[in-house]
Enzyme design. Sequence first.
Site, short mmCIF file in Angstrom:
data_model
loop_
_atom_site.label_atom_id
_atom_site.label_comp_id
_atom_site.label_asym_id
_atom_site.label_seq_id
_atom_site.Cartn_x
_atom_site.Cartn_y
_atom_site.Cartn_z
N ASP A 1 0.83 -1.21 0.00
CA ASP A 1 0.00 0.00 0.00
C ASP A 1 0.86 1.26 0.00
O ASP A 1 0.68 2.16 -0.80
CB ASP A 1 -0.84 0.03 1.29
CG ASP A 1 -2.25 -0.52 1.09
OD1 ASP A 1 -2.60 -0.79 -0.06
OD2 ASP A 1 -2.96 -0.68 2.09
N GLU B 1 -4.07 7.12 2.50
CA GLU B 1 -4.59 6.28 3.57
C GLU B 1 -3.46 5.84 4.49
O GLU B 1 -3.65 5.63 5.68
CB GLU B 1 -5.30 5.06 2.97
CG GLU B 1 -5.94 4.23 4.04
CD GLU B 1 -6.67 3.01 3.52
OE1 GLU B 1 -6.69 2.79 2.30
OE2 GLU B 1 -7.21 2.28 4.35
N ASP C 1 -6.07 6.34 -2.42
CA ASP C 1 -6.22 5.03 -1.79
C ASP C 1 -5.40 4.09 -2.66
O ASP C 1 -5.82 3.72 -3.75
CB ASP C 1 -7.69 4.59 -1.72
CG ASP C 1 -7.84 3.35 -0.85
OD1 ASP C 1 -6.81 2.67 -0.61
OD2 ASP C 1 -8.97 3.04 -0.43
N ILE D 1 -4.43 0.90 -2.50
CA ILE D 1 -5.05 -0.39 -2.83
C ILE D 1 -6.36 -0.49 -2.04
O ILE D 1 -6.35 -0.79 -0.85
CB ILE D 1 -4.12 -1.59 -2.50
CG1 ILE D 1 -2.83 -1.50 -3.34
CG2 ILE D 1 -4.83 -2.94 -2.75
CD1 ILE D 1 -1.82 -2.60 -3.10
N ASP D 2 -7.45 -0.19 -2.71
CA ASP D 2 -8.74 -0.31 -2.04
C ASP D 2 -9.22 -1.75 -2.18
O ASP D 2 -8.98 -2.40 -3.20
CB ASP D 2 -9.77 0.64 -2.68
CG ASP D 2 -11.11 0.58 -1.96
OD1 ASP D 2 -11.11 0.63 -0.73
OD2 ASP D 2 -12.15 0.46 -2.63
N THR E 1 -8.36 -4.20 0.19
CA THR E 1 -7.13 -4.95 0.52
C THR E 1 -7.42 -6.42 0.81
O THR E 1 -6.63 -7.29 0.45
CB THR E 1 -6.43 -4.33 1.75
OG1 THR E 1 -6.89 -3.01 1.91
CG2 THR E 1 -4.94 -4.34 1.60
N ASP F 1 -11.48 6.88 -0.32
CA ASP F 1 -12.26 5.90 -1.08
C ASP F 1 -13.12 6.59 -2.14
O ASP F 1 -13.47 5.97 -3.14
CB ASP F 1 -13.26 5.14 -0.17
CG ASP F 1 -12.60 4.26 0.87
OD1 ASP F 1 -11.57 3.67 0.55
OD2 ASP F 1 -13.14 4.16 2.00
C1 2IP Z 1 -12.22 -0.50 2.54
C2 2IP Z 1 -12.72 -1.48 1.49
C3 2IP Z 1 -13.86 -2.24 2.06
C4 2IP Z 1 -15.04 -1.30 2.33
C5 2IP Z 1 -14.57 -0.16 3.23
C6 2IP Z 1 -13.31 0.54 2.73
O1 2IP Z 1 -11.00 0.06 2.13
O2 2IP Z 1 -13.10 -0.82 0.30
O3 2IP Z 1 -14.21 -3.23 1.16
O4 2IP Z 1 -16.03 -2.05 2.96
O5 2IP Z 1 -15.59 0.79 3.27
O6 2IP Z 1 -12.89 1.52 3.61
P1 2IP Z 1 -17.20 -2.79 2.13
O7 2IP Z 1 -16.56 -3.78 1.21
O8 2IP Z 1 -18.08 -3.39 3.17
O9 2IP Z 1 -17.88 -1.68 1.37
P2 2IP Z 1 -9.53 -0.71 2.34
O10 2IP Z 1 -9.61 -2.05 1.70
O11 2IP Z 1 -8.62 0.24 1.61
O12 2IP Z 1 -9.32 -0.73 3.81
CA CA Z 2 -10.11 2.00 0.98
#
Ligand code: 2IP
Ligand code: CA
Length: 386
Positions: A56, A81, A156, A158-159, A161, A303
């Site tokens: 990340d 992040e 972000d 790597i969203d 993760t 995000d």
């Molecule tokens: C997270 C990721 C999660 C999401 C959450 C984000 O970011 O996108 O999947 O939850 O909101 O903050 P959900 O899948 O329930 O929507 P990261 O992976 O960067 O921590």
């Molecule tokens: Ca994220």
Amino acid sequence: MDVVSLTKALISTAEKGANIARVIRAEEELLSLLVEEKSGQQKNDRFVNDFKTLADVLVQEVVRHDLSKQFPGIERNFHGEESSKFTNTMGESILVEVKATREETCALLETILDGNRKAAELLSEAVHADINTSTELPIRTGQHCLPVHMLGLWIDPIDSTAQYISGENGLTGEDGLTEHGLQNVLVLIGVYDQLTGQPLIGVTNQPFHKYNPDTDRWAGRSEWGVSIGNLQVNSLSQPVEVQSTVPRGIVMLSSSEDPQVEGALKAVSQVTYASGAGYKILVTVLGLVDAYVISKSTTYKWDVCGPHAIMKSRGGGVVRYSKATQLFKEKAGQLTESDLCELQVRYATPDKVNAQGAKMWCNEGGIIVYSEKTFLLKLLEKLSAL
Ligand code: 2IP
Ligand code: CA
């Protein structure tokens, strides 16, 4: 700063980030670090007990480095992040950064990776790779300029993760949606106006869009959008209304959504679920679904900023869930354009005073991502009655 040059640079650096994400999963040496379960024993004095965080941070630092090389001073406006400081159990700290040469970056990574030369070499090679995406934008160079000090950036790296680590090749349905898998991973970069907090430019890069079993390789997909005054352009060829072939009225939700909210939405629409906040906004932007609702404060500025800019350039938006439902009630459903503008998520200041750490940058009280105002109002009518 020229908008065309900045947007092109954002597209290229996001692609380089996506490439790093792919290299980590493709090279055995790196993949084993990513999925390695750390036992108590292994948690010695090493810096990287958590390779996921290094991946990340590295992508984030590549974006910072590439942009600041082209636009000196822009690095001061970065918000990501991740923190780039690693501390080992001996209390020693080290900063992850991209150095001037590949060799220097490799030496630094080797220290962080506890002497793993092979992994450091593979990573530094990806970090210093020359990525040229040669995207053509329908804007004339020099026509639109923004002063550097006016801009802020959210990244972000790597969203999703969890999906990145589990590494599953997800199933994509006929509706074009993937519930969970590598397809839900995104690199997100958003540029916003420091003064108004409005999103201006966004790039979303999906490193694992399509898997090719013949080559055992993944192809990515990149989208961008610019929303600055009268300049409303993006990589998507047609407006959402024209493009969509799926039945209207589909709402995307997180699997952890409040059952009451879920129930209310089911009464007026079809609901569907997917991992990844960035992914859920992207599929709304693409017109595969009509809205994404999240009533909890679990998404963050990083995000949402990038895909919000693209959505805005398509005539849609991202409003604050709790504020929108409240105002809808107060005004008996008569929300004006100016109300909608006021309800949009902003990126320059925290939503909540006194919040600490990462929580400071959460989208307090949830969000609703929508492509059409009429559909948003239909959802608000139901949700404001809860
Ligand atoms: C997270 C990721 C999660 C999401 C959450 C984000 O970011 O996108 O999947 O939850 O909101 O903050 P959900 O899948 O329930 O929507 P990261 O992976 O960067 O921590
Ligand atoms: Ca994220």
